[in-house]
Design a protein around this motif. Structure first.
Motif, PDB file in Angstrom:
ATOM      1  N   GLN A   1       0.816  -1.223   0.000  1.00  0.00           N
ATOM      2  CA  GLN A   1       0.000   0.000   0.000  1.00  0.00           C
ATOM      3  C   GLN A   1       0.846   1.269   0.000  1.00  0.00           C
ATOM      4  N   GLU A   2       1.989   1.232   0.640  1.00  0.00           N
ATOM      5  CA  GLU A   2       2.865   2.395   0.627  1.00  0.00           C
ATOM      6  C   GLU A   2       3.401   2.629  -0.782  1.00  0.00           C
ATOM      7  N   LEU A   3       3.730   1.562  -1.462  1.00  0.00           N
ATOM      8  CA  LEU A   3       4.179   1.678  -2.846  1.00  0.00           C
ATOM      9  C   LEU A   3       3.054   2.212  -3.726  1.00  0.00           C
ATOM     10  N   ARG A   4       1.840   1.768  -3.492  1.00  0.00           N
ATOM     11  CA  ARG A   4       0.689   2.284  -4.241  1.00  0.00           C
ATOM     12  C   ARG A   4       0.569   3.792  -4.049  1.00  0.00           C
ATOM     13  N   ARG A   5       0.732   4.257  -2.821  1.00  0.00           N
ATOM     14  CA  ARG A   5       0.643   5.698  -2.570  1.00  0.00           C
ATOM     15  C   ARG A   5       1.782   6.455  -3.256  1.00  0.00           C
ATOM     16  N   SER A   6       2.952   5.848  -3.312  1.00  0.00           N
ATOM     17  CA  SER A   6       4.084   6.492  -3.988  1.00  0.00           C
ATOM     18  C   SER A   6       3.834   6.601  -5.489  1.00  0.00           C
ATOM     19  N   ILE A   7       3.237   5.569  -6.067  1.00  0.00           N
ATOM     20  CA  ILE A   7       2.889   5.608  -7.489  1.00  0.00           C
ATOM     21  C   ILE A   7       1.856   6.697  -7.731  1.00  0.00           C
ATOM     22  N   HIS A   8       0.880   6.791  -6.834  1.00  0.00           N
ATOM     23  CA  HIS A   8      -0.142   7.833  -6.968  1.00  0.00           C
ATOM     24  C   HIS A   8       0.494   9.220  -6.908  1.00  0.00           C
ATOM     25  N   ALA A   9       1.475   9.405  -6.039  1.00  0.00           N
ATOM     26  CA  ALA A   9       2.144  10.704  -5.920  1.00  0.00           C
ATOM     27  C   ALA A   9       2.848  11.081  -7.224  1.00  0.00           C
TER      28      ALA A   9
ATOM     29  N   LYS B   1     -11.465  13.490 -13.483  1.00  0.00           N
ATOM     30  CA  LYS B   1     -10.893  12.380 -12.716  1.00  0.00           C
ATOM     31  C   LYS B   1     -10.147  11.515 -13.711  1.00  0.00           C
ATOM     32  N   VAL B   2      -8.836  11.403 -13.545  1.00  0.00           N
ATOM     33  CA  VAL B   2      -8.015  10.745 -14.567  1.00  0.00           C
ATOM     34  C   VAL B   2      -7.437   9.409 -14.127  1.00  0.00           C
ATOM     35  N   GLU B   3      -7.677   8.987 -12.890  1.00  0.00           N
ATOM     36  CA  GLU B   3      -7.156   7.701 -12.428  1.00  0.00           C
ATOM     37  C   GLU B   3      -7.893   7.258 -11.178  1.00  0.00           C
ATOM     38  N   GLY B   4      -7.743   5.954 -10.862  1.00  0.00           N
ATOM     39  CA  GLY B   4      -8.353   5.401  -9.659  1.00  0.00           C
ATOM     40  C   GLY B   4      -7.365   4.584  -8.854  1.00  0.00           C
ATOM     41  N   ILE B   5      -6.131   5.064  -8.796  1.00  0.00           N
ATOM     42  CA  ILE B   5      -5.031   4.291  -8.197  1.00  0.00           C
ATOM     43  C   ILE B   5      -5.286   3.941  -6.740  1.00  0.00           C
ATOM     44  N   LEU B   6      -5.828   4.852  -5.975  1.00  0.00           N
ATOM     45  CA  LEU B   6      -6.033   4.603  -4.546  1.00  0.00           C
ATOM     46  C   LEU B   6      -7.322   3.845  -4.260  1.00  0.00           C
TER      47      LEU B   6
ATOM     48  N   LEU C   1      11.419   3.535  -8.955  1.00  0.00           N
ATOM     49  CA  LEU C   1      10.599   3.173  -7.803  1.00  0.00           C
ATOM     50  C   LEU C   1      10.390   1.662  -7.723  1.00  0.00           C
ATOM     51  N   LEU C   2      10.300   1.011  -8.893  1.00  0.00           N
ATOM     52  CA  LEU C   2      10.020  -0.429  -8.941  1.00  0.00           C
ATOM     53  C   LEU C   2      11.262  -1.277  -9.170  1.00  0.00           C
TER      54      LEU C   2
ATOM     55  N   ASP D   1      17.351  -1.301 -19.124  1.00  0.00           N
ATOM     56  CA  ASP D   1      16.794  -1.488 -20.464  1.00  0.00           C
ATOM     57  C   ASP D   1      15.352  -1.981 -20.459  1.00  0.00           C
ATOM     58  N   ALA D   2      14.677  -1.846 -19.319  1.00  0.00           N
ATOM     59  CA  ALA D   2      13.237  -2.089 -19.237  1.00  0.00           C
ATOM     60  C   ALA D   2      12.538  -0.745 -19.070  1.00  0.00           C
ATOM     61  N   ASP D   3      11.305  -0.663 -19.556  1.00  0.00           N
ATOM     62  CA  ASP D   3      10.606   0.624 -19.533  1.00  0.00           C
ATOM     63  C   ASP D   3       9.157   0.444 -19.086  1.00  0.00           C
ATOM     64  N   ALA D   4       8.751   1.210 -18.070  1.00  0.00           N
ATOM     65  CA  ALA D   4       7.353   1.214 -17.642  1.00  0.00           C
ATOM     66  C   ALA D   4       6.518   1.931 -18.699  1.00  0.00           C
ATOM     67  N   VAL D   5       5.390   1.324 -19.106  1.00  0.00           N
ATOM     68  CA  VAL D   5       4.563   1.930 -20.151  1.00  0.00           C
ATOM     69  C   VAL D   5       3.115   2.143 -19.716  1.00  0.00           C
ATOM     70  N   ALA D   6       2.688   1.518 -18.624  1.00  0.00           N
ATOM     71  CA  ALA D   6       1.284   1.657 -18.232  1.00  0.00           C
ATOM     72  C   ALA D   6       1.105   1.355 -16.760  1.00  0.00           C
ATOM     73  N   ILE D   7       0.198   2.091 -16.141  1.00  0.00           N
ATOM     74  CA  ILE D   7      -0.331   1.757 -14.821  1.00  0.00           C
ATOM     75  C   ILE D   7      -1.773   1.333 -15.059  1.00  0.00           C
ATOM     76  N   LEU D   8      -2.132   0.134 -14.608  1.00  0.00           N
ATOM     77  CA  LEU D   8      -3.478  -0.381 -14.835  1.00  0.00           C
ATOM     78  C   LEU D   8      -4.234  -0.457 -13.519  1.00  0.00           C
ATOM     79  N   CYS D   9      -5.368   0.220 -13.464  1.00  0.00           N
ATOM     80  CA  CYS D   9      -6.282   0.150 -12.328  1.00  0.00           C
ATOM     81  C   CYS D   9      -7.371  -0.859 -12.676  1.00  0.00           C
ATOM     82  N   LEU D  10      -7.635  -1.801 -11.785  1.00  0.00           N
ATOM     83  CA  LEU D  10      -8.554  -2.900 -12.083  1.00  0.00           C
ATOM     84  C   LEU D  10      -9.454  -3.174 -10.895  1.00  0.00           C
ATOM     85  N   GLY D  11     -10.717  -3.461 -11.165  1.00  0.00           N
ATOM     86  CA  GLY D  11     -11.599  -3.853 -10.071  1.00  0.00           C
ATOM     87  C   GLY D  11     -13.061  -3.629 -10.374  1.00  0.00           C
TER      88      GLY D  11
END
Length: 219
Positions: free
Chosen positions: A65-73, A97-102, A166-167, A172-182
């Protein structure tokens, strides 16, 4: 009719899930996704086509959950920068409203895997086909989620290098998406950005040409 054609009911289901997929930002707080459903969704993603069968996708499930909050920040910082870049539409953008990370039940970061430079098949002149392949995996997961009655939202408001740090992603790896699911309260009957009067989707005939390029209609 080909012998390989699905039944009418199956075809209707395919076209329905495509038509009713939405980029979701509002989720039911405190809800959960059963593990067996989550496995099915990830298997659907993993079944996506990929150039040269390189399977460049990496799915990182965020359970801390702390990592989730850091991603949201990180996303919140980029939201402010995007607003600034939009000039006259800044305040209008900030009201969206552009995301639902939390709020979402499950959070994933999707990355392009390391060692991609070794894959030349289909990428010698189009190296970006690794991203196209990952996009296919995300779309598979999106459609499967809708079929399971779950919402998914693709968040792209972030600095890839900072999210990678952060992760602990390799260089040589690249983050391309954060996916909110539920689970979600509802699925709107049209894209949320239309409902919010940010923009309007244009019809198919503006995107089809024959033999030569046809200039697009102004947005």
């Amino acid at each position: 009719m080909s012998e390989h054609t699905f039944s009418p009911a199956e075809r209707r289901a395919i076209y329905r899930v495509i038509a009713e997929r939405r980029d979701m930002r509002r989720f039911v707080r405190g809800a959960a996704v059963p593990e067996d459903v989550l496995v099915r969704l990830l298997q659907a993603a993993h079944a996506a086509p990929s150039v040269g069968l390189m399977q460049p996708w990496r799915f990182i499930r965020i359970t801390d959950q702390e990592l989730r909050r850091s991603i949201h920040a990180l996303v919140d910082e980029e939201r402010a920068l995007t607003a600034s870049a939009l000039g006259a539409r800044a305040e209008e953008f900030l009201a969206l409203k552009v995301e639902g990370i939390l709020e979402c039940a499950e959070l994933f970061v999707v990355a392009l895997g390391d060692g991609r430079q070794a894959h030349v098949f289909g990428r010698r002149t189009l190296p970006q086909m690794d991203l196209a392949s990952v996009s296919c995996a995300i779309q598979n997961m999106w459609l499967a989620s809708r079929a399971e009655g779950l919402g998914m939202g693709w968040v792209s408001l972030f600095d890839p290098s900072r999210l990678g740090d952060l992760l602990g992603l390799p260089d040589d790896a690249d983050a391309v998406a954060i996916l909110c699911l539920g689970p979600v309260p509802e699925f709107p009957d049209r894209p949320q950005l239309e409902i919010d009067e940010w923009t309007v989707a244009r019809p198919l005939d503006q995107f089809i040409a024959e033999n030569r390029w046809t200039a697009s209609e102004p947005a």
